[in-house]
Enzyme design. Sequence first.
Site, PDB file in Angstrom:
ATOM      1  N   LYS A  28       0.833  -1.219   0.000  1.00  0.00           N
ATOM      2  CA  LYS A  28       0.000   0.000   0.000  1.00  0.00           C
ATOM      3  C   LYS A  28       0.866   1.267   0.000  1.00  0.00           C
ATOM      4  CE  LYS A  28      -2.435   2.471   3.742  1.00  0.00           C
ATOM      5  NZ  LYS A  28      -1.412   3.347   4.163  1.00  0.00           N
ATOM      6  N   ASN A  29       1.823   1.331   0.917  1.00  0.00           N
ATOM      7  CA  ASN A  29       2.535   2.602   1.071  1.00  0.00           C
ATOM      8  C   ASN A  29       3.539   2.855  -0.062  1.00  0.00           C
ATOM      9  OD1 ASN A  29       0.995   3.351   3.208  1.00  0.00           O
ATOM     10  ND2 ASN A  29       2.458   2.691   4.783  1.00  0.00           N
ATOM     11  N   ARG A  48      -4.054  10.730   3.382  1.00  0.00           N
ATOM     12  CA  ARG A  48      -2.746  11.264   3.717  1.00  0.00           C
ATOM     13  C   ARG A  48      -1.825  11.365   2.499  1.00  0.00           C
ATOM     14  NH1 ARG A  48      -0.551  14.404   7.240  1.00  0.00           N
ATOM     15  NH2 ARG A  48       1.644  13.974   7.532  1.00  0.00           N
ATOM     16  N   CYS A  62      -5.226   8.592   8.678  1.00  0.00           N
ATOM     17  CA  CYS A  62      -5.527   8.016   9.996  1.00  0.00           C
ATOM     18  C   CYS A  62      -5.236   9.024  11.100  1.00  0.00           C
ATOM     19  CB  CYS A  62      -4.665   6.781  10.243  1.00  0.00           C
ATOM     20  SG  CYS A  62      -5.317   5.290   9.504  1.00  0.00           S
ATOM     21  N   ARG A  76       0.334  15.192  12.490  1.00  0.00           N
ATOM     22  CA  ARG A  76       1.054  14.711  11.305  1.00  0.00           C
ATOM     23  C   ARG A  76       1.542  15.912  10.485  1.00  0.00           C
ATOM     24  NH1 ARG A  76      -1.817   9.287   9.099  1.00  0.00           N
ATOM     25  NH2 ARG A  76       0.262   9.004   8.265  1.00  0.00           N
ATOM     26  N   PRO A  77       2.632  16.549  10.977  1.00  0.00           N
ATOM     27  CA  PRO A  77       3.124  17.755  10.298  1.00  0.00           C
ATOM     28  C   PRO A  77       3.774  17.427   8.954  1.00  0.00           C
ATOM     29  CG  PRO A  77       4.631  17.122  12.050  1.00  0.00           C
ATOM     30  CD  PRO A  77       3.491  16.149  12.100  1.00  0.00           C
ATOM     31  N   ILE A  78       3.894  18.442   8.076  1.00  0.00           N
ATOM     32  CA  ILE A  78       4.623  18.244   6.815  1.00  0.00           C
ATOM     33  C   ILE A  78       5.736  19.290   6.662  1.00  0.00           C
ATOM     34  CG2 ILE A  78       2.780  17.024   5.562  1.00  0.00           C
ATOM     35  CD1 ILE A  78       2.191  19.688   4.109  1.00  0.00           C
ATOM     36  N   ASP A  79       6.230  19.751   7.820  1.00  0.00           N
ATOM     37  CA  ASP A  79       7.277  20.788   7.771  1.00  0.00           C
ATOM     38  C   ASP A  79       8.530  20.314   7.023  1.00  0.00           C
ATOM     39  OD1 ASP A  79       7.235  19.166  10.308  1.00  0.00           O
ATOM     40  OD2 ASP A  79       9.238  20.014  10.499  1.00  0.00           O
ATOM     41  N   GLN A  80       8.863  19.036   7.130  1.00  0.00           N
ATOM     42  CA  GLN A  80      10.080  18.550   6.454  1.00  0.00           C
ATOM     43  C   GLN A  80       9.890  18.475   4.942  1.00  0.00           C
ATOM     44  OE1 GLN A  80      13.074  18.125   8.181  1.00  0.00           O
ATOM     45  NE2 GLN A  80      11.743  19.101   9.685  1.00  0.00           N
ATOM     46  N   ASP A 122       3.609   0.510  12.003  1.00  0.00           N
ATOM     47  CA  ASP A 122       2.342   0.040  11.417  1.00  0.00           C
ATOM     48  C   ASP A 122       1.983  -1.371  11.870  1.00  0.00           C
ATOM     49  OD1 ASP A 122       2.222   2.459  10.176  1.00  0.00           O
ATOM     50  OD2 ASP A 122       2.945   1.747   8.237  1.00  0.00           O
ATOM     51  N   ILE A 156       7.101   6.557  17.151  1.00  0.00           N
ATOM     52  CA  ILE A 156       6.886   7.330  15.910  1.00  0.00           C
ATOM     53  C   ILE A 156       5.652   8.233  16.026  1.00  0.00           C
ATOM     54  CG2 ILE A 156       6.595   7.220  13.386  1.00  0.00           C
ATOM     55  CD1 ILE A 156       9.202   5.906  14.222  1.00  0.00           C
ATOM     56  N   ARG A 160      -9.190   0.468   3.698  1.00  0.00           N
ATOM     57  CA  ARG A 160      -8.217   1.392   3.112  1.00  0.00           C
ATOM     58  C   ARG A 160      -6.894   0.693   2.823  1.00  0.00           C
ATOM     59  NH1 ARG A 160      -6.616   5.491   6.882  1.00  0.00           N
ATOM     60  NH2 ARG A 160      -4.993   5.486   5.324  1.00  0.00           N
TER      61      ARG A 160
HETATM   62  N1  EPU Z   1       7.233  14.187  10.825  1.00  0.00           N
HETATM   63  C1  EPU Z   1       7.534  15.506  11.087  1.00  0.00           C
HETATM   64  N2  EPU Z   1       7.557  16.396  10.044  1.00  0.00           N
HETATM   65  C2  EPU Z   1       7.290  16.020   8.767  1.00  0.00           C
HETATM   66  C3  EPU Z   1       6.973  14.669   8.503  1.00  0.00           C
HETATM   67  C4  EPU Z   1       6.962  13.770   9.555  1.00  0.00           C
HETATM   68  O1  EPU Z   1       7.783  15.869  12.231  1.00  0.00           O
HETATM   69  O2  EPU Z   1       7.324  16.878   7.876  1.00  0.00           O
HETATM   70  C5  EPU Z   1       7.228  13.217  11.930  1.00  0.00           C
HETATM   71  C6  EPU Z   1       5.845  12.606  12.145  1.00  0.00           C
HETATM   72  O3  EPU Z   1       5.062  13.406  12.986  1.00  0.00           O
HETATM   73  C7  EPU Z   1       6.191  11.257  12.739  1.00  0.00           C
HETATM   74  C8  EPU Z   1       7.537  10.889  12.065  1.00  0.00           C
HETATM   75  O4  EPU Z   1       8.055  12.119  11.553  1.00  0.00           O
HETATM   76  O5  EPU Z   1       6.406  11.381  14.123  1.00  0.00           O
HETATM   77  C9  EPU Z   1       7.442   9.892  10.936  1.00  0.00           C
HETATM   78  O6  EPU Z   1       6.485  10.323   9.981  1.00  0.00           O
HETATM   79  P1  EPU Z   1       6.566   9.925   8.427  1.00  0.00           P
HETATM   80  O7  EPU Z   1       6.653  11.179   7.652  1.00  0.00           O
HETATM   81  O8  EPU Z   1       7.621   8.892   8.246  1.00  0.00           O
HETATM   82  O9  EPU Z   1       5.135   9.292   8.205  1.00  0.00           O
HETATM   83  P2  EPU Z   1       4.229   9.447   6.948  1.00  0.00           P
HETATM   84  O10 EPU Z   1       5.062   9.503   5.720  1.00  0.00           O
HETATM   85  O11 EPU Z   1       3.199  10.483   7.148  1.00  0.00           O
HETATM   86  C10 EPU Z   1       4.123   6.901   6.408  1.00  0.00           C
HETATM   87  C11 EPU Z   1       3.042   5.872   6.272  1.00  0.00           C
HETATM   88  C12 EPU Z   1       2.461   5.545   7.636  1.00  0.00           C
HETATM   89  C13 EPU Z   1       3.586   5.064   8.553  1.00  0.00           C
HETATM   90  C14 EPU Z   1       4.714   6.095   8.605  1.00  0.00           C
HETATM   91  C15 EPU Z   1       5.922   5.621   9.398  1.00  0.00           C
HETATM   92  C16 EPU Z   1       2.150   6.401   4.095  1.00  0.00           C
HETATM   93  C17 EPU Z   1       1.037   6.923   3.291  1.00  0.00           C
HETATM   94  N3  EPU Z   1       1.992   6.405   5.415  1.00  0.00           N
HETATM   95  O12 EPU Z   1       3.477   8.044   6.965  1.00  0.00           O
HETATM   96  O13 EPU Z   1       1.568   4.473   7.407  1.00  0.00           O
HETATM   97  O14 EPU Z   1       3.077   4.880   9.858  1.00  0.00           O
HETATM   98  O15 EPU Z   1       5.151   6.403   7.265  1.00  0.00           O
HETATM   99  O16 EPU Z   1       6.452   4.461   8.867  1.00  0.00           O
HETATM  100  O17 EPU Z   1       3.141   5.925   3.557  1.00  0.00           O
HETATM  101  C18 EPU Z   1      -0.261   3.106   7.787  1.00  0.00           C
HETATM  102  O18 EPU Z   1       0.014   2.513   6.727  1.00  0.00           O
HETATM  103  O19 EPU Z   1      -1.107   2.675   8.608  1.00  0.00           O
HETATM  104  C19 EPU Z   1       0.405   4.362   8.103  1.00  0.00           C
HETATM  105  C20 EPU Z   1      -0.044   5.222   8.993  1.00  0.00           C
END
Ligand code: EPU
Length: 419
Positions: free
Chosen positions: A22-23, A93, A117, A122-126, A305, A327, A397
């Site tokens: 999925k991811n 997401r 979820c 779930r910030p996107i600052d990075q 996950d 995480i 999903r």
């Molecule tokens: N984070 C930041 N800033 C950012 C991005 C992330 O602080 O700009 C923090 C998050 O708050 C979190 C950590 O970094 O504490 C990791 O977040 P990551 O960005 O890796 O997560 P994501 O890309 O939003 C994906 C998967 C999630 C999975 C995480 C961690 C997708 C669509 N989602 O989320 O999958 O938990 O990586 O491996 O790929 C799931 O499949 O159930 C699911 C939630």
Amino acid sequence: MEKLIINGGKPLNGDIEISGAKNAAVAILPAAIMASKGICVIDNIPQISDTECIERIIHSLGAKVKRDKNTVTIDSTTINNNDANTEDVRRMRASYYLIGALLGRFKKARVEMPGGCSIGVRPIDQHIKGFEALGAKVTIEHGAVVVEADELVGTNIYFDVVSVGATINVMLAAALAEGKTVLENAAKEPHVVDVANFLNTMGADIKGTGTDVIKINGVKELSGCNYSVIPDQIEAGTYMIAVAACGGKININNVIPKHLESITAKLVEMGVDISENGDSITVERTGEIRGVNVKTLPYPGFPTDLQQPMTTLLSIAKGRSIVNESIWESRYKHVDELKKMGANISVKNNLAIIEGVQNLSGARVRATDLRAGAAMVIAGLIANGVTEVTNIEHIDRGYPFIEKKFNALGANITREIDN
Ligand code: EPU
């Protein structure tokens, strides 16, 4: 709304095929819109609502999208819109990958803020930091992320946190930037590698994925290609945990055992037998299982996950287990549901302290999010009596044909309308 009715207490035996990841798929589908010529034919796309949602979004941007079972064909040469603003975009997401993909191809995008979820902030600052470093102007306007650049120019970017989403998103944009981009402290998850392999098949020049330094030489354009998505490590892990919880012996086919090492190691520590054979693994539980401590970490650590399904398993393991969710800050919503079924778990901040009980008993419980849903299905499979799992749209999903796959292993699950 639908629900699953589970008659528990049956061991799992037989063979199961794992679907595409999925991811990986939810990033590869948006990446396909970066092809300015040719057609992408992508195989092993799992049949889940998240991928269907992305397909609709890509279609709404003007691409031609066709699905035949696990194969999705995308002609993105006809895309005429870089404003992603449908309900589907807000719902999931992974729609944030449209920002990187559209920015790379058109140097401009407007994407409504992503949902997904509810497992913590779930910030996107990075992501934004990476786009800005490449030369884009990023603003938030009326709930949408707006990005624009005269040109994107490669540079060095150090991520402050290890983020799957930011790594992939910035990699997408950098694939079509001028010159060389180096991403440091990058995520190493198998799906990051898979997205890079897909982009390279489209003509990109990306090296180093799977390590924490990724080097991207920007290219002028990307073209359509044929590609097959890797197997879903999390789906495989969910079935491994399920057989450890229910007892029995299953062969899990179409997996990459290397991607499962952290979960294999934990299950072996608990007393489960696991053997590898090419692209299959056999998981068997014969005796009692022991409690263990688990800390979620970026790959190759234990995946967040699988934390929720693992908590269900630990709830019936002998002795005390401690789970440390490092995480996501609020990924324990399943615990209250497990308690309704007799589990003995207390949560303090990011720790769950679990005292193993003899068994769980059937109850009406909610899938509060995707992986919590999988945790509740496994709980229902173990429990005495009947369990009803509601809000299963979360499960749909991410888990293709979940009741069919479990029933083929000897489970008894039916899907009904929840009145
Ligand atoms: N984070 C930041 N800033 C950012 C991005 C992330 O602080 O700009 C923090 C998050 O708050 C979190 C950590 O970094 O504490 C990791 O977040 P990551 O960005 O890796 O997560 P994501 O890309 O939003 C994906 C998967 C999630 C999975 C995480 C961690 C997708 C669509 N989602 O989320 O999958 O938990 O990586 O491996 O790929 C799931 O499949 O159930 C699911 C939630």
